[in-house]
Every structure is written in C-alpha cells, then in structure tokens.
Design an enzyme around this catalytic site. Structure first.
Site, mmCIF file in Angstrom:
data_model
loop_
_atom_site.group_PDB
_atom_site.id
_atom_site.type_symbol
_atom_site.label_atom_id
_atom_site.label_comp_id
_atom_site.label_asym_id
_atom_site.label_seq_id
_atom_site.Cartn_x
_atom_site.Cartn_y
_atom_site.Cartn_z
ATOM 1 N N LYS A 129 7.468 -31.728 -84.311
ATOM 2 C CA LYS A 129 7.996 -30.352 -84.283
ATOM 3 C C LYS A 129 8.087 -29.850 -82.845
ATOM 4 C CE LYS A 129 5.600 -26.968 -86.488
ATOM 5 N NZ LYS A 129 5.370 -25.809 -85.611
ATOM 6 N N ARG A 160 11.779 -28.447 -78.253
ATOM 7 C CA ARG A 160 12.043 -28.550 -76.812
ATOM 8 C C ARG A 160 13.344 -29.290 -76.534
ATOM 9 N NH1 ARG A 160 6.847 -27.591 -77.727
ATOM 10 N NH2 ARG A 160 5.414 -26.867 -76.112
ATOM 11 N N ARG A 172 1.665 -12.116 -85.433
ATOM 12 C CA ARG A 172 1.066 -13.014 -84.427
ATOM 13 C C ARG A 172 1.191 -12.418 -83.020
ATOM 14 N NH1 ARG A 172 2.762 -19.070 -85.662
ATOM 15 N NH2 ARG A 172 1.059 -19.449 -84.207
ATOM 16 N N SER A 176 -3.047 -22.911 -74.429
ATOM 17 C CA SER A 176 -1.880 -22.819 -75.299
ATOM 18 C C SER A 176 -0.646 -23.407 -74.639
ATOM 19 C CB SER A 176 -1.618 -21.341 -75.656
ATOM 20 O OG SER A 176 -0.293 -21.185 -76.122
ATOM 21 N N GLN A 221 2.254 -23.164 -75.857
ATOM 22 C CA GLN A 221 3.360 -22.207 -75.996
ATOM 23 C C GLN A 221 3.373 -21.247 -74.814
ATOM 24 O OE1 GLN A 221 2.825 -20.486 -79.879
ATOM 25 N NE2 GLN A 221 3.505 -22.328 -80.929
ATOM 26 N N ASP A 234 -3.893 -28.096 -84.555
ATOM 27 C CA ASP A 234 -3.108 -27.987 -85.795
ATOM 28 C C ASP A 234 -3.680 -28.846 -86.920
ATOM 29 O OD1 ASP A 234 -1.379 -26.249 -84.555
ATOM 30 O OD2 ASP A 234 0.111 -27.772 -84.075
ATOM 31 N N ARG A 270 0.567 -25.876 -93.219
ATOM 32 C CA ARG A 270 -0.563 -26.812 -93.047
ATOM 33 C C ARG A 270 -1.693 -26.532 -94.034
ATOM 34 N NH1 ARG A 270 1.682 -29.420 -88.850
ATOM 35 N NH2 ARG A 270 2.371 -28.200 -87.065
HETATM 36 C C1 S3P Z 1 2.804 -25.765 -80.054
HETATM 37 C C2 S3P Z 1 1.627 -25.398 -79.500
HETATM 38 C C3 S3P Z 1 0.438 -25.060 -80.284
HETATM 39 C C4 S3P Z 1 0.556 -25.530 -81.730
HETATM 40 C C5 S3P Z 1 1.891 -25.210 -82.317
HETATM 41 C C6 S3P Z 1 2.992 -25.875 -81.508
HETATM 42 C C7 S3P Z 1 3.945 -26.077 -79.157
HETATM 43 O O1 S3P Z 1 0.277 -23.657 -80.304
HETATM 44 O O2 S3P Z 1 -0.465 -24.957 -82.509
HETATM 45 O O3 S3P Z 1 1.952 -25.681 -83.650
HETATM 46 O O4 S3P Z 1 4.924 -26.674 -79.621
HETATM 47 O O5 S3P Z 1 3.865 -25.740 -77.974
HETATM 48 P P1 S3P Z 1 -0.499 -22.876 -79.124
HETATM 49 O O6 S3P Z 1 0.305 -23.001 -77.893
HETATM 50 O O7 S3P Z 1 -0.570 -21.459 -79.612
HETATM 51 O O8 S3P Z 1 -1.823 -23.544 -79.019
#
Ligand code: S3P
Length: 427
Positions: free
Chosen positions: A24, A29, A124, A165, A167, A313, A386
């Site tokens: 995913k 990306r 969120r 994180s 993200q 995750d 999940r």
């Molecule tokens: C992800 C980063 C993780 C993960 C999410 C996907 C990503 O989140 O839990 O399912 O693709 O960068 P966080 O950045 O909040 O840890």
C-alpha cells in the site's frame, strides 16, 4: 437500520501458496511521485485497494492522466510543477497516507486546495503534518479534515521529528522539494523509507545519513517504472494463520522485505515461529522474498522501543498470535495505535475480550496472557481493515461461531482477502 453481519467460516488447517496484493505505501508513492515526474511511469503489482484508488482519484482531479488496466497503472507525469488546481474538493476516503502526503505536496503549489475524507479520516490528527509544515511557512487551515491548503512559497527548515511517522516524514520531504533552501529532517526512530528510496532513484536532491535526511529544491524528477512488491502488512495475516492453525504450511510469494517493515518477522521468530525466507531478490530498489510458514508452538515476548515503527500496522495480528503463545506478551511504546483507522489499543482489547481473552489495555500498548480458552463472538470491526482481518484469523481458533460486523472494510488494503483466505482451507 438492519446490520448484516458476516459469518467467518472455520478452517481446520491452512495449506497452499498465496501471493498477497501490492504494498500500500509503495503503491501510493508510485502514483504521487510519478505524477510530478517528467515522463511516463508504468506500475505493475499496484494495490487496487480503496486507499490507493483514492490517491489516483485525487491526482486525476489535479489534471494527471492515469490509465488503469487489469495488470498495469500508467501515470502520465507532468513534471514537478505540472499539477493544476482541482475544480472540486479532494476526497481521500479512509486513507491517512493520501491525506497527509497531499498536505506536504500541495502546501507549496501556486493554488489552494480543499481536502476531506470519510468519518475515520475526519477524526485522525492532521496537526502532526500541518504544524511542522507551518514552520516552513505553509498555511493549512484546521487540524482535522476538512483541510484548506493555501498554496504559497515555503522555506526549508531543520526539524526534529516528534513522532516516528513515515507519513509526517514524507509530507515534509515532498514540501522540501519545492522549498527555498535545504530542509533537514532528524528522525528519532527509523520509519519506513520507501519515499527516500523512490525519490532518490527518480533524481530528487535527497541524502540520507543514518536518521538524518537532507532535501533541497528539486527541478526535475525522472519517471521510472515501478514493480510493487507484495505488502508484508497483508502477508502478516497469513503468517499468523499458518502459525496458529495446526497442520498448516503456507508459502507467501513476492513479499516486500524492506528492513524498515520486517519487525513482524523478527518478533514472530523470537516467539518461536517456524519461518523460512527464501528466493531473496530486489524489485525496483526494494528487497523482496518468499516466505514459508509452518504451524508452531509459540511463546510470549516483549515488543517495545525502536522496533515499533517497523511493525506498527501488524500489531493487531501480532496480538492475535500472542493469544496462542505460552506466557504473557507485553506490547509497549505503541501509543501511535490510538490514531490509526480506529483506536487499535481499545478496539483490539475490547474485541479480544469478547471471546474470553485475558488482555489488558495500557496507555501505550497492551498485555496479553496467552493460551486461554477462547470462544466465538460477534466482533465489531470499527470499519478498520486490519481489525477485520485480525479477527478473522483469531476466529479460526475460537470455539464456535464468530461474526464480523462488516467484511467490506478489507477493501482498503486487501479486496480479495476472504477469497485468498478460504483458498487455503483444506477441510
Ligand atoms: C504509512 C505509514 C504508517 C502506516 C500507514 C502507512 C505510509 O503511518 O501506519 O499504514 O505509507 O507512510 P504513520 O506514518 O502514521 O506511522
């Protein structure tokens, strides 16, 4: 409203071979970076789950042509400054990755954007990206969706991450591609590094030294074809299924084995899992392998510290494995679970308790006493993919009938989960 629940069929053992859908994180990306690259990106192995389809939809609304066929996604990149103002609000569905990464990418565009998502996304926290981006000069209204992004010129910063994180890190890296001056990001713990690998290969001005990442303004990214490996976060469900069901042996093909993602392998091995990793190879710069898992006698473990971002995750399904392990498993330093698709500390503990599990929530994780007798239950998924898949695995070893409040939510990351799952049934 009538609620239709989904009965989980029971398996006696699970045997066979499986290829899980594409990763995913890498799929998101590939589309996003392909959109701002020069040239055409062909993506194979793309995850056609709801989250990644939301990403495609958002980029189409910003003028990017994206062809979707059975086995290939083709992104017609328009270059680093090629996005155009969407004529309507961008809708990111259930996808935190789409929402947060778009904040970074769009805050420095010469246009404004509005973003929102489903009810889970609207709960969120987005302050974790909007606050550091505002230090670069970005102007994003609200800390929860809907967000209004006023595109403007931004400047590089020196920033120490306050959460582990990927993200947040990626949002900052994307903004930094457009910022005047250098941006230096200091991670405290290493989170998944697909962004650094992919952007580096596309020619971005990005350097990684240990936990420090330096990014400077980038005029051009060059498209490259991307072969997305299978998602280890989806393989995780079959790893645990194979371990806890007697007389089982499952081979999972083409699993992404990026070391920032393989915490689950380390933990399961530490619990006594019979796992074999073979056919190790590389696909577009990402390590890949096949994994064989066999039924195993598990024992408890402690999961905390630096490993947490490498398996965040997978914690709901690791907690499932702990239910069938001798002794007491402790999960700590995992407060991030509270801000996932649902509060996964509360959801895991509340649902596991319904079937008689000895599980106690803590402020940053949970404590699980394994090998207690379990009975079937009517489980709530909280619309969290999940949770649904972890509960389906747990139900296999719970005495009697179990149902899920919703099975459709697996579409987010694994639309064919239940088909693949029952394929392994040799009752
Ligand atoms: C992800 C980063 C993780 C993960 C999410 C996907 C990503 O989140 O839990 O399912 O693709 O960068 P966080 O950045 O909040 O840890």
């Amino acid at each position: 409203m009538i609620k239709i629940s989904y009965e989980i069929k029971k398996m006696r053992s699970a045997n066979g071979e499986i290829t899980v859908p594409g990763d995913k994180s890498i799929s998101h990306r590939a589309v996003m970076f392909g959109a701002i690259a020069d040239g055409v990106t062909h993506i194979t192995g793309f995850l056609k789950g709801a989250d990644c389809l939301s990403t495609i939809d958002c980029f189409r609304k910003m003028g990017i042509e994206i062809d979707v066929t059975e086995d290939m996604i083709t992104v017609h990149g328009k270059g680093i400054n090629g996005l155009s103002k969407p004529s309507e609000m961008l809708y990111t569905g259930n996808s935190g990755t789409t929402t947060r990464l778009l904040c970074g990418l769009l805050c420095a565009q010469p246009f404004d954007t509005d973003i929102t998502g489903d009810s889970s996304i609207c709960r969120r926290p987005m302050g974790r990206v909007t606050k550091p981006l505002s230090l670069m000069g970005a102007n994003i209204e609200n800390e929860y969706c809907p967000l209004h992004i006023h595109g403007k010129e931004i400047t590089g910063i020196d920033y120490k991450m306050t959460v582990a994180s990927a993200q947040v890190k990626t949002a900052l890296i994307l903004a930094a591609l457009y910022a005047n001056g250098d941006t230096v990001i200091h991670e405290t713990e290493k989170s998944r590094d697909h962004t650094e690998l992919m952007l580096g290969a596309m020619g971005a001005n990005i350097k990684v030294r240990g936990l420090d990442i330096t990014v400077s303004k980038t005029d051009k990214l060059t498209a490259q074809d991307i072969d997305v490996p299978g998602d280890i976060s989806s393989a995780a469900f079959f790893l645990v299924l194979g371990l806890i069901l007697p007389n089982s042996e499952i081979v999972i093909r083409n699993v992404g084995m990026n070391p920032t993602r393989t915490g689950i392998i380390d933990v399961l091995k530490d619990m006594g899992a019979d796992l074999e990793i073979f056919n190790e190879r590389t696909a577009t710069g990402e390590p890949v392998a096949d994994i064989r898992v066999r039924s195993s006698k598990l024992h408890s473990t402690k999961i905390c510290g630096e490993i947490i971002p490498r398996l965040i995750d997978e914690l709901p399904v690791i907690a499932t494995a702990a239910l069938f392990a001798d002794g007491t498993t402790v999960i700590a330093d995992a407060q991030e679970l509270k801000v996932k698709e649902t509060d996964r500390i509360k959801a895991v503990c509340d649902e596991f308790k319904k079937c008689g599990a000895d599980i106690t929530p803590t402020a940053d994780g949970m404590i699980i006493v394994g090998n207690k007798p379990l009975c079937g239950a009517d489980f709530e998924t909280y619309g969290d993919h999940r949770m649904a898949m972890s509960l389906a695995i747990l139900a296999q070893r719970a005495e009697g009938k179990s149902t899920l409040s919703d099975s459709k939510c697996v579409d987010v990351s694994y639309p064919k989960f239940f088909e693949d799952f029952y394929e392994l049934n040799d009752v």
